[in-house]
Design a protein around this motif. Structure first.
Motif, PDB file in Angstrom:
ATOM      1  N   ASN A  47       0.830  -1.204   0.000  1.00 38.80           N
ATOM      2  CA  ASN A  47       0.000   0.000   0.000  1.00 38.80           C
ATOM      3  C   ASN A  47       0.863   1.251   0.000  1.00 38.80           C
ATOM      4  O   ASN A  47       1.933   1.294   0.611  1.00 38.80           O
ATOM      5  CB  ASN A  47      -0.934   0.005   1.209  1.00 38.80           C
ATOM      6  CG  ASN A  47      -0.166  -0.058   2.520  1.00 38.80           C
ATOM      7  OD1 ASN A  47       0.661  -0.939   2.734  1.00 38.80           O
ATOM      8  ND2 ASN A  47      -0.447   0.881   3.416  1.00 38.80           N
ATOM      9  N   LEU A 102      -0.992   3.934  -5.377  1.00 40.03           N
ATOM     10  CA  LEU A 102      -1.845   3.086  -4.558  1.00 40.03           C
ATOM     11  C   LEU A 102      -2.210   3.803  -3.266  1.00 40.03           C
ATOM     12  O   LEU A 102      -1.355   4.420  -2.619  1.00 40.03           O
ATOM     13  CB  LEU A 102      -1.146   1.764  -4.245  1.00 40.03           C
ATOM     14  CG  LEU A 102      -0.814   0.891  -5.459  1.00 40.03           C
ATOM     15  CD1 LEU A 102      -0.053  -0.357  -5.015  1.00 40.03           C
ATOM     16  CD2 LEU A 102      -2.073   0.498  -6.220  1.00 40.03           C
ATOM     17  N   GLN A 104      -3.018   4.557   0.557  1.00 41.73           N
ATOM     18  CA  GLN A 104      -2.425   4.055   1.793  1.00 41.73           C
ATOM     19  C   GLN A 104      -3.349   3.071   2.503  1.00 41.73           C
ATOM     20  O   GLN A 104      -2.897   2.178   3.219  1.00 41.73           O
ATOM     21  CB  GLN A 104      -2.107   5.227   2.729  1.00 41.73           C
ATOM     22  CG  GLN A 104      -0.965   6.107   2.258  1.00 41.73           C
ATOM     23  CD  GLN A 104       0.389   5.495   2.577  1.00 41.73           C
ATOM     24  OE1 GLN A 104       0.475   4.446   3.199  1.00 41.73           O
ATOM     25  NE2 GLN A 104       1.445   6.156   2.145  1.00 41.73           N
ATOM     26  N   LEU A 106      -5.512   0.995   1.015  1.00 41.65           N
ATOM     27  CA  LEU A 106      -5.968  -0.047   0.106  1.00 41.65           C
ATOM     28  C   LEU A 106      -5.947  -1.411   0.790  1.00 41.65           C
ATOM     29  O   LEU A 106      -4.972  -1.761   1.460  1.00 41.65           O
ATOM     30  CB  LEU A 106      -5.071  -0.076  -1.131  1.00 41.65           C
ATOM     31  CG  LEU A 106      -5.542  -0.927  -2.310  1.00 41.65           C
ATOM     32  CD1 LEU A 106      -6.810  -0.338  -2.913  1.00 41.65           C
ATOM     33  CD2 LEU A 106      -4.441  -1.005  -3.364  1.00 41.65           C
ATOM     34  N   GLN A 108      -5.603  -5.327   1.468  1.00 41.63           N
ATOM     35  CA  GLN A 108      -4.696  -6.356   0.970  1.00 41.63           C
ATOM     36  C   GLN A 108      -5.457  -7.350   0.112  1.00 41.63           C
ATOM     37  O   GLN A 108      -6.590  -7.725   0.413  1.00 41.63           O
ATOM     38  CB  GLN A 108      -4.056  -7.070   2.156  1.00 41.63           C
ATOM     39  CG  GLN A 108      -3.075  -8.163   1.759  1.00 41.63           C
ATOM     40  CD  GLN A 108      -2.278  -8.617   2.948  1.00 41.63           C
ATOM     41  OE1 GLN A 108      -1.454  -7.860   3.455  1.00 41.63           O
ATOM     42  NE2 GLN A 108      -2.535  -9.817   3.419  1.00 41.63           N
ATOM     43  N   MET A 137      -0.772  -5.052   2.566  1.00 41.58           N
ATOM     44  CA  MET A 137      -1.006  -3.912   3.454  1.00 41.58           C
ATOM     45  C   MET A 137       0.068  -3.882   4.531  1.00 41.58           C
ATOM     46  O   MET A 137       0.315  -4.880   5.214  1.00 41.58           O
ATOM     47  CB  MET A 137      -2.390  -4.015   4.086  1.00 41.58           C
ATOM     48  CG  MET A 137      -2.607  -3.111   5.290  1.00 41.58           C
ATOM     49  SD  MET A 137      -2.527  -1.357   4.913  1.00 41.58           S
ATOM     50  CE  MET A 137      -4.149  -1.107   4.201  1.00 41.58           C
TER      51      MET A 137
END
Length: 820
Positions: A47, A102, A104, A106, A108, A137
């Motif tokens: 992320n 991406l 932060q 997001l 997994q 993540m």
């Protein structure tokens, strides 16, 4: 005895044969497909990182730059099929650079990166390039930024692919060469052994008849693929049994036909041998053997001689391009009865890319120089377009190691084959060739089917024409009933760096289209529609979506050798160290787990709109631009007046029915900065208006030729237009048009120069990314970059195409040693 003849024997063409060849020629000339490919800097991410990528767009037949589309869409899709990020790219020649930051936060999981053009959507089953990308993540807390423990990644990684409950049954499938088994005739069969989740299995087994008599033994190798020979006998049904299976499962083979055709293709090294055979009484008389590679015909031959039962052809691959060839046998009536795919390999059609580094081992923050050279099989210099990434060797995964060669030459024409299609391009071993042939036996041609192609009357009208730029399209409809539509006059104003104005009549269905434009990011746009006739009806404008809609979900992985995608600990540790460094030197770049939530007073959008509108009026309309201003609140009885009636109070002379300030052309009407028609202005009441500005003479040239008749600008008390806010006004919409994505520049430090920013630790897994490498025959083809602070092995991976369409991929390794 079969005769061996060359493949350039003249063809005696019947009407049916001419139809077949004509339809294939039409396909290769007018309906050429397109292909896309993405090179990413890495194969997996955490992320907050950035996916750097290069999109390649080529003609689907010769793999040169496409002369159709210039617009490519790239999407990041989650495991539920939701599109999280979209990028619209303009491809000038072979490719376009892009990046996706991406989030932060997001989640997994495993994501899909997909690239396509609208033109590809014309195919019934489009073949998009898709790449599976695991994203992990990593969470940070304030306690972590002081320093990271040496043996901890703090990543809390869980499996990206969930293990399904239960054990699925093994499946064995057989694919007769050419499509059919014929009784009494020896045939080759491709076979595939997989579990219920599509994983290839390396197993052994036997083929038995219904009485248990063994007819053949077989085994499957890599990816569960294999080949077996069988001569079916009359009255026999055949089954496959796997050795070591305790449950006694049997898998029935396809039933043999009493009469039919065989089509056999064999690689004899120097040449490819194609053999035809039949047991029909008429033999092969008048049959057509056709071979094409991506739509371009290289073999067309009619079999002569009544009662001929066997026929053979030699094909020399040094005269062919590389890729998937399709051989088809047609009867004299033009019916396709047998089909076979074969992968043509021709080393003479390959290009070699050399990447020579000045050293093999470097220190930290050390300069690396790379000399590049591109040549054909004879050593002659070539030109091409390429992209390069330099990443730690733990940022690339063998499971995702397909490259531009395996995609363009193999997967793009037969669909997703195996998880590692690059396996078939790594060496020239006989085992690898046999496995590739087994793959061809178990797959079919994806670009078209013969019945579909032959039954096509003429060139079909494209639902999705190729896009050459940004197109703004839609439909004008009745304002009160959107199901009613008709011809009208549509106009467009783009307020970018250059003011663009265009207008055109719609078709009978109210459809309009403006383009092709090129601009980045988004620009404000005003669209207006006016009906024809003395009493035109109020219209509404329905814009088409800026991106393709109702897209298919990403294809499911048929093969999956690994149930879990495990991260590399070193990669995860360095990714976390980089996050700590980013936060330390740039706190806004990283989100901490326990960050504070900022609260505030909710702002009323209308208050903001009125404030900005007032500022715009003061800034733009009080500098002497207007020739006259009418303040509505200084006029009595505005409740009974229309907005148009306010013009009677101007120092200019207006008469009812006269709509021009200057003699000649009509005036341009604006309502809160939006172009409006006189009918709409007449429908407004005077008490809705704050003031009216009238612009004449040279000042009106700001609006170009449209202001030749003067400009009458009405400003309402509510303020209809502000930024990208779309207001429901008959005949007018204002909106933002999505442009091409502007790409950030990849950060490449120069450690040979002392700078304050170099105090920041450098744990980047991607040391270098260059998406636009144009290799020339002459000149200096050199690149350089600097290593970071993480020792270890790094891979320099370069992909692209020569100008004449040869895909090339090459990787070299360097080492970074902190002791140097």
């Amino acid at each position: 005895m079969m005769g061996l003849i060359s493949f350039d024997t003249p063809v005696q063409e019947s009407v049916q044969i001419k139809n077949i060849l004509g339809k294939l020629l039409l396909y290769s000339k007018n309906e050429r497909p397109e292909k896309t490919y993405l090179q990413t800097d890495k194969d997996f991410y955490t992320n907050g990182e950035t996916i750097w990528f290069k999109t390649y767009l080529v003609d689907g037949i010769d793999h040169r730059a496409s002369d159709k589309s210039k617009v490519v869409y790239v999407e990041l899709i989650d495991s539920q099929g939701n599109v999280l990020e979209r990028r619209k790219q303009y491809v000038g020649n072979l490719g376009a650079e892009g990046e996706i930051q991406l989030d932060q936060k997001l989640e997994q999981g495993e994501y899909t990166l997909r690239a396509y053009t609208k033109y590809m959507l014309n195919e019934e089953e489009p073949v998009f390039f898709e790449k599976k990308i695991p994203i992990w993540m990593q969470q940070m807390t304030k306690g972590d930024v002081a320093g990271i423990p040496q043996n901890s990644t703090n990543a809390r990684v869980t499996d990206v692919v969930d293990e399904k409950e239960g054990v699925s049954k093994t499946k064995v499938r057989f694919f007769p060469e050419g499509g059919q088994l014929v009784t009494g005739m020896s045939s080759k069969l491709g076979l595939e052994v997989i579990d219920g989740q599509g994983n290839g299995l390396a197993l052994q087994g036997t083929i038995v008849d219904q009485d248990g008599n063994v007819a053949a033994n077989f085994n499957s190798g890599e990816f569960g693929l294999g080949v077996v020979n069988l001569k079916p006998l009359p009255g026999k049904t055949y089954y496959a049994r796997l050795n070591g299976e305790s449950n006694g499962n049997e898998f029935e083979l396809p039933r043999s036909m009493e009469e039919g055709y065989l089509l056999n293709v064999t690689d004899r090294g120097e040449y490819i041998l194609v053999q035809l055979a039949t047991n029909l009484s008429d033999g092969l008389q008048g049959a057509l053997l056709l071979g094409h590679l991506r739509g371009e015909v290289f073999l067309k031959q009619v079999v002569n001689g009544y009662g001929t039962k066997e026929h053979a052809v030699k094909i020399y691959p040094d005269q062919l391009k590389e890729g998937v060839a399709q051989f088809t046998l047609f009867t004299a009536k033009g019916e396709p009865v047998s089909e076979r795919l074969f992968f043509v390999e021709n080393p003479d059609q390959r290009a070699s890319l050399s990447m020579d580094t000045d050293r093999k081992s470097y220190g930290t923050r050390d300069r690396v120089q790379v000399d590049l050279a591109l040549a054909d099989s004879e050593g002659n210099a070539l030109e091409g377009e390429f992209s390069m990434s330099v990443v730690s060797n733990n940022a690339l995964s063998s499971e995702y190691s397909g490259d531009i060669r395996s995609w363009l030459l193999l997967d793009s024409d037969v669909g997703a084959t195996v998880p590692d299609a690059g396996y078939f391009f790594r060496d020239a071993s006989q085992d690898r060739k046999q496995l590739l042939d087994a793959l061809m036996l178990t797959h079919g041609w994806r670009r078209f089917t013969w019945p579909e192609l032959l039954n096509q009357k003429t060139s079909k009208k494209l639902r999705f024409p190729p896009e050459k730029g940004i197109t703004i399209s839609g439909r004008t409809v009745n304002y009160y009933n959107n199901n009613k539509f008709g011809r009208s006059l549509a106009s467009l104003t783009l307020m970018g760096e250059d003011l663009v104005y265009d207008k055109d009549s719609t078709d009978n269905n109210g459809r309009f289209s403006f383009g092709n434009f090129y601009f980045q990011d988004s620009v404000d746009a005003i669209l207006q529609a006016e009906g024809f006739g003395k009493r035109p009806k109020a219209l509404d404008i329905l814009l088409d979506a800026p991106y393709p809609e109702n897209m298919p979900a990403p294809r499911k992985i048929q093969y999956r050798e690994t149930r879990h995608v495990e991260p590399n600990n070193d990669y995860m540790a360095n990714a976390y160290r980089q996050k700590v460094a980013d936060f330390t030197f740039d706190p806004d770049k990283v989100t901490l787990l326990d960050e504070a939530t900022v609260t505030g007073v909710k702002t009323n959008p209308r208050d903001v709109r009125n404030r900005i509108l007032t500022e715009q009026m003061d800034a733009e309309m009080t500098t002497g631009l207007f020739s006259d201003r009418i303040h509505a609140d200084s006029i009595q009885g505005t409740q009974t007046l229309s907005a148009m009636d306010l013009l009677r109070y101007s120092r200019y002379s207006f008469k009812r029915g006269i709509t021009s300030v200057n003699a000649g052309t009509g005036a341009l009407y604006l309502v809160d900065g939006v172009v409006a028609g006189p009918d709409f202005v007449s429908s407004m009441r005077a008490n809705e208006i704050q003031f009216v500005d009238i612009v004449t003479g040279p000042d009106a040239t700001l609006w170009g030729s449209r202001g030749a008749g003067g400009v009458i600008a009405f400003y309402t008390k509510k303020g209809i237009y502000l930024g990208d806010e779309t207001k429901d006004v008959p005949g007018i919409i204002n909106t933002k048009i999505v442009g091409f994505n502007k790409v950030r520049e990849f950060y490449t430090p120069n450690y040979s120069v002392d700078r304050k920013e170099h105090e920041k630790p450098d744990y980047r897994s991607t040391l270098f990314w260059e998406p636009n490498i144009m290799l020339k025959k002459e000149g200096d083809n050199k690149l350089e970059f600097f290593t970071g602070d993480s020792p270890g092995k790094y891979l320099i991976k370069m992909e692209g195409l020569t100008n004449d369409g040869i895909p090339v991929s090459h990787t070299v390794e360097i080492e970074v040693d902190s002791s140097n």
